[in-house]
Every structure is written in structure tokens, then in C-alpha cells.
Design a protein around this motif. Structure first.
Motif, short mmCIF file in Angstrom:
data_model
loop_
_atom_site.label_atom_id
_atom_site.label_comp_id
_atom_site.label_asym_id
_atom_site.label_seq_id
_atom_site.Cartn_x
_atom_site.Cartn_y
_atom_site.Cartn_z
N TYR A 159 -3.26 -34.06 2.01
CA TYR A 159 -3.76 -32.98 2.88
C TYR A 159 -4.99 -33.44 3.65
O TYR A 159 -5.09 -33.21 4.87
N LEU A 160 -5.91 -34.11 2.97
CA LEU A 160 -7.13 -34.56 3.63
C LEU A 160 -6.86 -35.74 4.58
O LEU A 160 -7.50 -35.84 5.63
N VAL A 161 -5.91 -36.60 4.23
CA VAL A 161 -5.56 -37.71 5.14
C VAL A 161 -4.98 -37.14 6.43
O VAL A 161 -5.30 -37.60 7.53
N ALA A 162 -4.11 -36.11 6.31
CA ALA A 162 -3.47 -35.50 7.49
C ALA A 162 -4.49 -34.81 8.40
O ALA A 162 -4.25 -34.64 9.60
N ASN A 163 -5.63 -34.42 7.81
CA ASN A 163 -6.65 -33.71 8.59
C ASN A 163 -7.98 -34.47 8.60
O ASN A 163 -9.05 -33.86 8.72
N LYS A 164 -7.88 -35.78 8.49
CA LYS A 164 -9.06 -36.63 8.38
C LYS A 164 -10.03 -36.45 9.54
O LYS A 164 -11.25 -36.42 9.36
N GLU A 165 -9.46 -36.30 10.76
CA GLU A 165 -10.33 -36.19 11.94
C GLU A 165 -11.14 -34.90 11.95
O GLU A 165 -12.13 -34.79 12.68
N GLY A 166 -10.74 -33.91 11.12
CA GLY A 166 -11.44 -32.63 11.11
C GLY A 166 -12.35 -32.43 9.92
O GLY A 166 -12.94 -31.34 9.77
N ILE A 167 -12.48 -33.43 9.05
CA ILE A 167 -13.29 -33.27 7.84
C ILE A 167 -14.77 -33.12 8.17
O ILE A 167 -15.47 -32.26 7.65
N LYS A 168 -15.27 -33.94 9.07
CA LYS A 168 -16.70 -33.89 9.41
C LYS A 168 -16.98 -32.66 10.27
O LYS A 168 -16.33 -32.44 11.29
#
Length: 494
Positions: A344-353
Motif C-alpha cells: 500500500y505504501l509503495v503504491a502511494n510512495k509519492e504521497g507519503i511526505k
């Protein structure tokens, strides 16, 4: 007729108030009917007699907040621009009486306002208690369908204008915040999806946009979003993106928008705008924390990971999850959860920060009174806009019914609930027409107040209105208004 017995022990102010209210409303309906028929008479005389041929009268009614107004209006035959014969009501055209099922605009607005807060049955009961009108829950449902369908038509027009580059709002901002999410609703009948995976539910989409935050009131520590707009409905990802873009363009001058921050849970349909210049995605803080809590059983590990994510340490967060997977490789259940979280976090990596911590986003200076704060109001928006009304108890919906109500609820969130009703009915009457109507009302009043010719045998003793020259209380005003339209002999007091 006011029929109250002074010998009844159960009489109280509440009953008296209700009786007087009902009486005044009934008289108001009669006055309204007289005025409408007087205007109809005026139109008969002023019409182009060569173009409009009177074909007689038709008895009709219109439901209002005062009650049902019954009256007669004339129907006319004329030849339209295509050379075809058609029949029209000049009174309807003159007053722009475009109604839903003979229901007045004021009553429609009351129904719409009530249905956004409660079920159709409860709304119908509430209308009956607040006005001198009774409607069925089916009537309330029909009104919402008509208004919702009209809103959908207006949205299609806006999308067409947006595609033609003809839609420009007046509000200006350098940065715009968008929060997008969906709500899963239980469906019924033919609209209920089959299969265990869907569990009989469909996702309805909601998007809100705003240009910042302002204090709720001067000196307050609470903030609310500024210039918020919303749109909702069942649609494909492409269709919903078009709706969102058109909704924004209608309110904001999109040429002035340099940065768009889209906050969401990471669903693919939410990311439709990514790749466009100046558009950035942020993973919703609530969904980010929810994913961690659901998939990491150890609370200490969960808190540590959430801190990394809040600080925008994407790589470090993924490494930490990988470390936990190695440590718990023998626990198959926990391994599946960790793997799910990692993906889940890999798929949304660009939005974590968080957007404030990104070097590539040059945040403009906020206008005076506006602040740029942390995103994450989407769950509140979902609840306040849709879930509170549509996901309570054991409610289930047809796609049409849910779609139409959702569009009205989005209008309410945008602060434009009554505007679409006014647009639908186009109830603007020119000053010239208003002057004519007032003149007709004066003439009607003059007819009523004319002195009667003296009779040969009997004479009427005239007196002033009660409480003439006295201080006016609300009760005295009410009694004077009743007597203005009723003879004393008609008011029975036993």
C-alpha cells in the motif's frame, strides 16, 4: 372559522396558537387565489387577441406553505414559431410558475432542506408540523429526484463549457486544495451488485476543493476551510474527474491556479489528475494511520512507524516494515498484514511526505486572513456531507435515488442549496411586472373596502377595528388580521 369552546378544560395556549395559525393560513390561501385570478383577468384584457384565443378556464391548485391554493386559470390557443397549434397558460408564463407537481418554490425549498437532514418519511411529517401543508414521503422523494436530475443536467452543461474553454470562475487563488474519497452505500433491487466481494454495495464519489483555512471567528483557535465547494455522484474515474474540473472552473479562475494538492486514500481513480503540471498527490493522513494500525499489532512498532510517515521519511518507513517482516517471518497472519501495508505504501510512495515538507512544491504566500494548514479533513467531509444522511442505520438505495440526493447534499456543503432550486424555477419577476401585480392587489383591496349602498330599511352600524390606538402586542396584531378577513359573526365562541 375559529370554533373554540371556553367550557373545555383541555384548551391551552398551544391549541389556540395552532387554531389561529391554521385559520390565518386558510385565509391567506383564499387571498392568494383571488390575486391569481385577478391577474389572470388582467392578462385576458391585455393579451394580443389575434395571437392568443381564450379557450375557457381550468380549475387547478398549487400546494404552498400556507396550504393548498385552489383557483381557476384561462387556457389559450396560439400558433407557435414552428406554425403548430399549442395551448398555454398566460398566467403561468407571466409569473414563471414552473413547478414540480403543482408545488410552490417555497414549499420545495422547505422539502429539500428537510430531506438533507432526515429520512423522506420524517421530512414529510416535519413539513406538516411546520407549515399548513401535508405531503407524502413519496412526494418528498419525487421532489428530490427532480431537483437532483436538474443539477445533473447543469453539471453536463458545465462540463461541455469547460471542454470548450468557456468556463471561468471569479475567485482567484495561487494554490488549491482538493480532497477526494468515496462512500460505500448498500444498494437495493436491480442496482444491488451480486457477489460476495461487493457485499451488495457501490461506491459513490465525493470531492471537495478550497483555497485555504480561516479562523472560525476572530480570536478563535478553530479553523474552517475557505471557499469550499463540493461535487458528488456515481461516475467512472474519467467522468468524475471531468465533473471535478468543471466544478472548480465554474467557481475559480483556473488560469490563476499554479498548484493543486490532491489529498486521498490512494485509490487509482483519485489520481486521475496526476501528471498534469502543478498537480501533486498527498496520501491522506487518516488513511495512512489507519493502514498502520490495522496491519501492525504491536502498538510500539505502530507508533514508531507513524512518526516516520508523519515526518515524510518514505524510504526509512519501508525499510522499517521490511525489518518487521524479517522479525515476524514465522507468523503467517502478521506477515500477510505487513506485506499488505508495504504494498500500500509503495503504491502511494509519492504521497507519503506532507506537501509542506516537499522541496519541489514552492508554496505561495497566503493572502491576508488565510492560512495553509495540514490536509486531512476528508473523513469529516464524507461524514458531514454524505454518511450522516445516507449511511445511517439500515438504509439502502437505488442508484438514481442516491445519486440525486448526493448531488443535493454536495450543494449544501458548497453553500448553494437554494440556488439550484431558484435556477430551476427561474422565479425572477421584473420590477415592471411586480408593479402591475401590486396595482391589481390594491384594486382588489379597494373592491373589498368599498362602502355599501344604504339599504332602504336596515342600516349597518360601522365601528373601528379592535385595539385601535392601543399598544400593539403580537396577540392583538393576530386578532386584528383575523377580523380583517372575517366577520365577527363567523367567529364562534361557545
Amino acid at each position: 372559522m375559529l370554533d373554540i369552546s371556553l367550557n373545555e378544560n383541555e384548551i391551552n395556549f398551544k391549541d389556540l396558537e395552532a387554531e389561529i395559525y391554521k385559520l390565518v393560513c386558510e385565509e391567506a390561501c383564499k387571498i392568494m387565489a383571488q390575486i391569481l385570478m385577478k391577474i389572470d383577468d388582467m392578462l385576458l384584457e391585455k393579451r394580443d387577441k389575434k395571437e392568443y384565443r381564450c379557450k375557457g378556464k381550468k380549475h387547478t391548485n398549487i400546494k404552498t406553505i400556507m396550504g393548498t391554493v385552489e383557483f381557476d386559470k384561462r387556457i389559450y390557443e396560439h400558433i407557435n414559431s414552428e406554425g403548430k397549434k399549442e395551448y398555454v397558460y398566460l398566467l403561468d408564463e407571466y409569473l414563471k410558475m414552473d413547478t414540480i407537481g403543482h408545488i410552490s418554490t417555497n414549499l420545495i425549498e422547505k422539502v429539500v432542506e428537510n430531506v438533507t437532514e432526515m429520512s423522506y418519511r420524517e421530512a414529510a411529517k416535519n413539513i406538516e408540523s411546520l407549515t399548513n401543508q401535508s405531503i407524502s414521503h413519496t412526494t418528498a422523494w419525487n421532489i428530490i429526484q427532480k431537483v437532483g436530475e436538474k443539477k445533473a443536467e447543469l453539471e453536463k452543461q458545465d462540463i461541455k463549457l469547460f471542454k470548450e474553454n468557456k468556463l471561468r470562475g471569479e475567485k482567484e487563488t495561487k494554490i488549491l486544495f482538493q480532497e477526494i474519497d468515496g462512500l460505500w452505500l448498500s444498494m437495493q433491487g436491480k442496482d444491488r451488485p451480486k457477489g460476495k466481494k461487493s457485499r451488495g454495495k457501490k461506491e459513490i464519489k465525493l470531492a471537495v476543493a478550497y483555497d485555504g483555512w480561516v479562523k472560525r471567528s476572530p480570536g478563535s483557535n478553530e479553523y474552517i476551510t475557505h471557499n469550499k465547494i463540493a461535487c458528488a455522484g456515481f461516475a467512472s474515474s474519467k467522468e468524475f474527474k471531468e465533473l471535478v474540473d468543471a466544478t472548480i472552473a465554474k467557481e475559480y479562475n483556473i488560469d490563476e491556479i499554479e498548484i493543486k494538492i490532491i489529498n486521498g486514500d490512494g485509490a487509482s481513480w483519485i489520481k486521475e489528475s496526476l501528471g498534469e503540471e502543478g498537480v501533486y498527490f498527498q496520501l491522506d493522513p487518516f488513511h495512512k494511520s489507519q493502514a498502520v494500525i490495522r496491519n501492525i499489532e504491536n502498538k510500539k512498532d505502530a507508533r514508531k512507524l507513524m512518526k516516520m510517515l508523519d515526518e515524510g521519511k518514505a524510504e526509512e518507513s519501508l525499510e522499517y516494515i521490511a525489518k518487521l517482516m524479517i522479525e515476524q517471518k514465522d507468523d503467517e497472519k502478521q506477515m500477510k498484514k505487513l506485506e499488505k501495508l508495504y504494498n500500500y505504501l509503495v503504491a502511494n510512495k509519492e504521497g507519503i511526505k506532507p506537501y509542506q515538507k516537499r522541496e519541489e512544491i514552492k508554496i505561495p504566500e497566503a493572502p491576508e486572513g488565510i492560512e495553509y494548514k495540514h490536509l486531512g479533513t476528508m473523513e469529516n467531509n464524507i461524514f458531514d456531507t454524505l454518511a450522516r444522511r445516507m449511511n445511517a442505520g439500515k438504509m439502502s438505495w437505488t442508484e438514481k435515488g442516491a445519486n440525486n440526493l448526493a448531488k443535493i447534499l454536495a450543494l449544501k456543503t458548497s453553500g448553494k442549496l437554494n440556488s439550484v432550486v431558484e435556477t430551476y424555477f427561474n422565479v425572477i419577476i421584473s420590477e415592471e411586472k411586480l408593479a402591475e401585480i401590486k396595482e391589481e392587489i390594491k384594486l382588489s383591496a379597494a373592491d373589498v373596502n368599498k362602502k355599501q349602498k344604504k339599504a332602504k330599511t336596515y342600516h349597518m352600524q360601522r365601528g373601528g377595528m379592535p385595539f385601535e390606538g392601543c399598544a400593539m402586542t403580537n396577540g392583538r396584531k393576530t386578532i386584528r388580521e383575523i377580523l380583517r378577513y372575517k366577520c365577527l359573526s363567523e367567529l364562534k365562541v361557545i
